[in-house]
Scaffold this motif. Structure first.
Motif, PDB file in Angstrom:
ATOM      1  N   LEU A  82      -3.436   1.305   4.960  1.00 49.05           N
ATOM      2  CA  LEU A  82      -3.076   2.174   3.725  1.00 49.05           C
ATOM      3  C   LEU A  82      -2.011   3.082   3.904  1.00 49.05           C
ATOM      4  CD1 LEU A  82      -5.957   2.920   1.443  1.00 49.05           C
ATOM      5  CD2 LEU A  82      -4.124   1.181   1.200  1.00 49.05           C
ATOM      6  N   LEU A  83      -2.134   3.792   5.377  1.00 47.63           N
ATOM      7  CA  LEU A  83      -1.213   5.004   5.704  1.00 47.63           C
ATOM      8  C   LEU A  83       0.158   4.277   6.395  1.00 47.63           C
ATOM      9  CD1 LEU A  83      -3.781   7.991   6.903  1.00 47.63           C
ATOM     10  CD2 LEU A  83      -2.350   7.647   4.693  1.00 47.63           C
ATOM     11  N   THR A  84       0.039   3.104   6.759  1.00 44.39           N
ATOM     12  CA  THR A  84       1.243   2.528   7.314  1.00 44.39           C
ATOM     13  C   THR A  84       1.886   1.609   6.425  1.00 44.39           C
ATOM     14  OG1 THR A  84      -0.141   0.776   8.247  1.00 44.39           O
ATOM     15  CG2 THR A  84       0.085   2.551   9.757  1.00 44.39           C
ATOM     16  N   GLY A  85       1.539   1.421   5.222  1.00 47.00           N
ATOM     17  CA  GLY A  85       2.046   0.522   4.326  1.00 47.00           C
ATOM     18  C   GLY A  85       1.666  -1.023   4.437  1.00 47.00           C
ATOM     19  N   LYS A  86       0.982  -1.274   5.499  1.00 45.70           N
ATOM     20  CA  LYS A  86       0.660  -2.614   5.802  1.00 45.70           C
ATOM     21  C   LYS A  86       0.107  -3.304   4.713  1.00 45.70           C
ATOM     22  CE  LYS A  86       0.621  -2.513  10.648  1.00 45.70           C
ATOM     23  NZ  LYS A  86      -0.342  -2.248  11.811  1.00 45.70           N
ATOM     24  N   LYS A  87      -0.898  -2.421   3.822  1.00 49.53           N
ATOM     25  CA  LYS A  87      -1.509  -2.871   2.627  1.00 49.53           C
ATOM     26  C   LYS A  87      -1.073  -1.871   1.609  1.00 49.53           C
ATOM     27  CE  LYS A  87      -6.183  -4.035   0.741  1.00 49.53           C
ATOM     28  NZ  LYS A  87      -5.610  -5.352   0.705  1.00 49.53           N
ATOM     29  N   ARG A  88      -0.574  -2.858   0.264  1.00 46.71           N
ATOM     30  CA  ARG A  88      -0.239  -1.947  -0.679  1.00 46.71           C
ATOM     31  C   ARG A  88      -0.806  -2.370  -1.812  1.00 46.71           C
ATOM     32  NH1 ARG A  88       5.605  -1.166   0.316  1.00 46.71           N
ATOM     33  NH2 ARG A  88       5.453   0.297  -1.733  1.00 46.71           N
ATOM     34  N   PHE A  89      -1.098  -1.226  -2.902  1.00 52.21           N
ATOM     35  CA  PHE A  89      -1.876  -1.652  -4.178  1.00 52.21           C
ATOM     36  C   PHE A  89      -0.886  -2.216  -5.168  1.00 52.21           C
ATOM     37  CE2 PHE A  89      -3.946   2.191  -2.675  1.00 52.21           C
ATOM     38  CZ  PHE A  89      -5.548   1.557  -2.629  1.00 52.21           C
ATOM     39  N   PRO A  90      -1.320  -3.160  -5.982  1.00 47.61           N
ATOM     40  CA  PRO A  90      -0.598  -3.796  -7.150  1.00 47.61           C
ATOM     41  C   PRO A  90       0.187  -2.757  -7.608  1.00 47.61           C
ATOM     42  CG  PRO A  90      -2.639  -4.605  -7.266  1.00 47.61           C
ATOM     43  CD  PRO A  90      -2.795  -3.368  -6.283  1.00 47.61           C
ATOM     44  N   GLY A  91       1.541  -3.035  -8.106  1.00 50.13           N
ATOM     45  CA  GLY A  91       2.410  -2.090  -8.777  1.00 50.13           C
ATOM     46  C   GLY A  91       3.414  -1.463  -7.972  1.00 50.13           C
ATOM     47  N   PHE A  92       3.146  -1.341  -6.656  1.00 51.09           N
ATOM     48  CA  PHE A  92       4.033  -0.344  -5.878  1.00 51.09           C
ATOM     49  C   PHE A  92       4.774  -1.252  -4.858  1.00 51.09           C
ATOM     50  CE2 PHE A  92       0.261   2.281  -6.926  1.00 51.09           C
ATOM     51  CZ  PHE A  92       0.994   3.387  -7.370  1.00 51.09           C
ATOM     52  N   GLU A  93       5.970  -1.223  -4.819  1.00 52.74           N
ATOM     53  CA  GLU A  93       6.875  -1.998  -4.152  1.00 52.74           C
ATOM     54  C   GLU A  93       8.012  -1.034  -3.463  1.00 52.74           C
ATOM     55  OE1 GLU A  93       8.618  -4.632  -6.952  1.00 52.74           O
ATOM     56  OE2 GLU A  93       6.948  -6.101  -7.019  1.00 52.74           O
ATOM     57  N   GLY A  94       9.079  -1.506  -2.816  1.00 52.54           N
ATOM     58  CA  GLY A  94      10.085  -0.719  -2.140  1.00 52.54           C
ATOM     59  C   GLY A  94       9.593  -0.193  -0.760  1.00 52.54           C
ATOM     60  N   GLU A  95      10.783   0.103  -0.266  1.00 56.16           N
ATOM     61  CA  GLU A  95      10.570   0.803   1.351  1.00 56.16           C
ATOM     62  C   GLU A  95       9.988   2.248   1.157  1.00 56.16           C
ATOM     63  OE1 GLU A  95      11.059  -0.886   4.172  1.00 56.16           O
ATOM     64  OE2 GLU A  95      11.118  -2.715   3.001  1.00 56.16           O
ATOM     65  N   TRP A  96       9.093   2.638   2.148  1.00 54.05           N
ATOM     66  CA  TRP A  96       8.828   3.778   2.197  1.00 54.05           C
ATOM     67  C   TRP A  96      10.021   4.904   2.942  1.00 54.05           C
ATOM     68  CZ3 TRP A  96       3.102   4.579   3.731  1.00 54.05           C
ATOM     69  CH2 TRP A  96       2.200   3.877   2.852  1.00 54.05           C
ATOM     70  N   GLU A  97      10.275   5.971   2.785  1.00 53.27           N
ATOM     71  CA  GLU A  97      10.965   6.762   3.123  1.00 53.27           C
ATOM     72  C   GLU A  97      10.886   7.632   4.440  1.00 53.27           C
ATOM     73  OE1 GLU A  97      13.883  10.585   1.800  1.00 53.27           O
ATOM     74  OE2 GLU A  97      12.170   9.935   0.446  1.00 53.27           O
ATOM     75  N   GLU A  98      11.665   7.834   5.547  1.00 53.53           N
ATOM     76  CA  GLU A  98      11.408   8.220   6.816  1.00 53.53           C
ATOM     77  C   GLU A  98      11.588   9.603   6.387  1.00 53.53           C
ATOM     78  OE1 GLU A  98      11.288   7.031  11.058  1.00 53.53           O
ATOM     79  OE2 GLU A  98      13.230   8.043  10.894  1.00 53.53           O
ATOM     80  N   VAL A  99      10.610  10.654   6.659  1.00 51.00           N
ATOM     81  CA  VAL A  99      10.874  12.020   6.551  1.00 51.00           C
ATOM     82  C   VAL A  99      10.517  13.093   7.508  1.00 51.00           C
ATOM     83  CG1 VAL A  99      11.077  12.030   4.039  1.00 51.00           C
ATOM     84  CG2 VAL A  99       8.928  12.476   5.189  1.00 51.00           C
ATOM     85  N   LYS A 100      10.969  14.084   7.958  1.00 47.78           N
ATOM     86  CA  LYS A 100      10.214  14.984   8.784  1.00 47.78           C
ATOM     87  C   LYS A 100       9.328  15.941   8.112  1.00 47.78           C
ATOM     88  CE  LYS A 100      14.629  15.847  11.428  1.00 47.78           C
ATOM     89  NZ  LYS A 100      15.477  16.981  12.120  1.00 47.78           N
ATOM     90  N   LEU A 101       8.314  16.298   9.048  1.00 45.45           N
ATOM     91  CA  LEU A 101       7.291  17.052   8.372  1.00 45.45           C
ATOM     92  C   LEU A 101       7.555  18.208   7.656  1.00 45.45           C
ATOM     93  CD1 LEU A 101       4.141  17.080   8.234  1.00 45.45           C
ATOM     94  CD2 LEU A 101       4.144  18.518  10.317  1.00 45.45           C
ATOM     95  N   ASN A 102       8.708  19.011   8.294  1.00 45.20           N
ATOM     96  CA  ASN A 102       9.278  20.174   7.554  1.00 45.20           C
ATOM     97  C   ASN A 102       9.719  19.692   5.982  1.00 45.20           C
ATOM     98  OD1 ASN A 102      10.054  22.722   7.798  1.00 45.20           O
ATOM     99  ND2 ASN A 102      12.371  21.923   7.671  1.00 45.20           N
ATOM    100  N   ASP A 103       9.864  18.469   5.868  1.00 44.09           N
ATOM    101  CA  ASP A 103      10.447  18.055   4.369  1.00 44.09           C
ATOM    102  C   ASP A 103       9.375  17.810   3.385  1.00 44.09           C
ATOM    103  OD1 ASP A 103      13.269  17.872   5.217  1.00 44.09           O
ATOM    104  OD2 ASP A 103      12.676  15.646   6.018  1.00 44.09           O
ATOM    105  N   LEU A 104       8.150  17.766   3.990  1.00 47.71           N
ATOM    106  CA  LEU A 104       6.940  17.508   2.997  1.00 47.71           C
ATOM    107  C   LEU A 104       6.378  18.854   2.623  1.00 47.71           C
ATOM    108  CD1 LEU A 104       5.183  15.080   5.198  1.00 47.71           C
ATOM    109  CD2 LEU A 104       6.665  14.551   3.067  1.00 47.71           C
ATOM    110  N   GLY A 105       6.960  20.151   2.979  1.00 50.88           N
ATOM    111  CA  GLY A 105       6.201  21.235   2.502  1.00 50.88           C
ATOM    112  C   GLY A 105       6.851  22.674   3.410  1.00 50.88           C
ATOM    113  N   THR A 106       5.965  23.656   3.134  1.00 54.82           N
ATOM    114  CA  THR A 106       6.534  24.910   4.015  1.00 54.82           C
ATOM    115  C   THR A 106       5.617  25.378   5.057  1.00 54.82           C
ATOM    116  OG1 THR A 106       7.433  26.012   1.802  1.00 54.82           O
ATOM    117  CG2 THR A 106       6.899  27.546   3.834  1.00 54.82           C
ATOM    118  N   ILE A 107       6.222  25.389   6.302  1.00 59.42           N
ATOM    119  CA  ILE A 107       5.432  25.558   7.449  1.00 59.42           C
ATOM    120  C   ILE A 107       5.130  27.118   7.627  1.00 59.42           C
ATOM    121  CG2 ILE A 107       5.241  24.996   9.941  1.00 59.42           C
ATOM    122  CD1 ILE A 107       5.591  22.763   8.369  1.00 59.42           C
ATOM    123  N   TYR A 108       3.642  27.421   7.825  1.00 55.77           N
ATOM    124  CA  TYR A 108       3.171  28.749   8.509  1.00 55.77           C
ATOM    125  C   TYR A 108       2.683  28.497   9.708  1.00 55.77           C
ATOM    126  CZ  TYR A 108       3.473  29.758   3.444  1.00 55.77           C
ATOM    127  OH  TYR A 108       4.008  29.751   2.025  1.00 55.77           O
TER     128      TYR A 108
END
Length: 469
Positions: free
Chosen positions: A263-289
């Motif tokens: 699931l976390l690599t996108g090798k298995k997808r749930f029905p209704g979800f399509e499209g490529e996953w976006e590559e991001v830096k961890l810093n883009d996912l939130g605020t680092i403390y």
């Protein structure tokens, strides 16, 4: 004689974990999981009766005789039972002394302390010797193998029953075998609190060991052979239920691990979800403390109201954490590099126990052994938690340091991940959270089974509970 039927409710070991996840949907995991899940085992409690000698007919005071029981140095026991030393019912047999030069890639297996795990045999750390060069006492079917010497006091006394397929193998000098016609029963006794109390009373003051002479003198109330057999059969049934529950947990853990990876690599997808996953830096996912430690010599920095986590607490916490052993004051926070972060921040160990992850359910702070991320509104907190939890090897690969390994703030911020939309993140997180919850249910049921068996042992092995013969 007043007898009362014993009624012990056993939790259903055949719960329905992962009922919303099709086991066949993860390649290579369905067979083992289905095999365990479809097993059926119940604990037979027929023939067990309780008898409280203090409330039996004819019993009036503590000093008066108790019907059907007799007073001994070990307390009141059934009249048919006898207090015996182990030397009266079996033999203590010493293990093999060998040197590193005697070890071979194959040959006779020498069982050691590491080969006993949770009263079961384990073969992850084996030693073999050449049988032609050494004389040794070989194992026989239903021998009880006991650890009598170890660097850890807590391991002294652990034991297991030897199966027929290990007949002829050897055991090391830090082990002892007890051989008796009563070993099926004694195997249960040796795994009880009664036995461990005797062990710890007799451990040497300077060396963590019990000698054969002392072991032979251990005294226990022993029932007649027919009652031994019945008691052992009842407790063995509980052992089977516990083993089944452990197998079920292991199968579910393997399934969940495979599901998580897919699931976390996108090798298995749930029905209704399509499209490529976006590559991001961890810093883009939130605020680092980051974290820090106030000076320990200044008392007014400590014993305040601000929760302050350390790596050892994260190791014990599990998915969520809210309690710390020490707390700091607002002044201590200001006078250190520690930062106060919002609740639902993911705390990540980046020093010492690198890669340990937990979600703080409260506003808190950490010491300098952490990098922490408060996930932004465009991403799901639990999805990011699972993403980081499965990235331990990547954390270690990027860590450096001559004294101890540490993952730098820069490397932490720049770690790259592929992520789906928040809606797919939520679906994945919900599925994995449900799997975690059901694993926790299974583990709690296992603890309940183990506690029930321990309580039953306490009563059966003292004669407080009698069995029908």
């Amino acid at each position: 004689m007043n007898k009362e039927k014993l009624n012990i409710k056993q939790p259903n070991s055949q719960a329905e974990p992962f009922k919303n996840i099709k086991t066949g949907s993860v390649k290579g995991q369905s067979n083992d999981l289905d095999k365990v899940q479809n097993s059926n085992l119940s604990c037979d409690r027929e023939g067990i009766q309780t008898f409280d000698p203090q409330n039996s007919e004819g019993a009036t005071t503590e000093a008066s005789p108790k019907v059907g029981y007799k007073k001994t140095k070990l307390g009141w026991i059934p009249a048919e039972w006898e207090v015996k030393e182990l030397k009266e019912i079996g033999n203590v047999i010493s293990g093999l002394t060998y040197s590193p030069d005697d070890v071979r890639p194959n040959g006779v297996l020498v069982l050691r302390s590491s080969n006993i795990q949770d009263s079961k045999l384990s073969f992850h750390d084996n030693v073999y010797v050449d049988p032609k060069k050494l004389n040794f006492n070989s194992l026989k079917n239903n021998d009880i193998l006991i650890c009598v010497r170890n660097g850890s006091r807590s391991l002294i006394g652990k034991s297991t029953l030897i199966p027929n397929d290990l007949v002829g193998e050897a055991f090391g000098a830090f082990m002892t075998v007890f051989r008796s016609e009563s070993n099926i029963y004694l195997n249960q006794l040796f795994n009880s609190d009664f036995f461990y109390r005797e062990v710890h009373k007799n451990i040497g003051a300077t060396i963590n060991s019990i000698n054969g002479g002392n072991l032979k003198k251990f005294k226990f109330p022993i029932p007649p052979p027919s009652e031994q057999k019945k008691i052992a059969a009842i407790l063995t049934t509980w052992d089977s239920a516990i083993a089944l529950q452990q197998d079920l947990i292991t199968a579910k853990q393997k399934f969940k691990k495979a599901l998580t990876q897919q699931l976390l690599t996108g090798k298995k997808r749930f029905p209704g979800f399509e499209g490529e996953w976006e590559e991001v830096k961890l810093n883009d996912l939130g605020t680092i403390y980051t974290g820090g430690t106030p000076s320990s010599s200044i008392k007014k920095y400590w014993n305040g109201e601000i929760t302050w986590y350390t790596p050892s607490e994260i190791r014990k916490a599990g998915k969520y954490i809210s309690v710390s052993e020490r707390k700091i004051t607002a002044l201590g926070l200001r006078k250190s590099s520690a930062k106060l972060f919002p609740k639902h921040t993911i705390v990540v160990c980046t020093r010492a126990t690198i890669g340990e992850v937990s979600i703080s359910t409260i506003e808190a702070s950490t010491n300098q052994g952490f990098k922490n991320i408060c996930v932004n509104k465009d991403n799901n907190v639990e999805f990011v938690y699972y993403l980081l939890k499965t990235s331990k090897q990547e954390f270690l690969r990027k860590s450096s340091g001559s004294t101890f390994l540490e993952l730098s703030t820069t490397d932490f911020r720049n770690m790259k991940f592929k992520v789906p939309t928040i809606y797919e993140q939520q679906k994945i997180a919900t599925t994995l959270s449900a799997a975690d919850q059901e694993l926790t249910l299974l583990q709690n049921q296992l603890i309940q089974l183990q506690d029930q068996k321990r309580g039953l042992m306490q009563r059966l092995l003292t004669g407080e509970v009698r069995v029908k013969i």
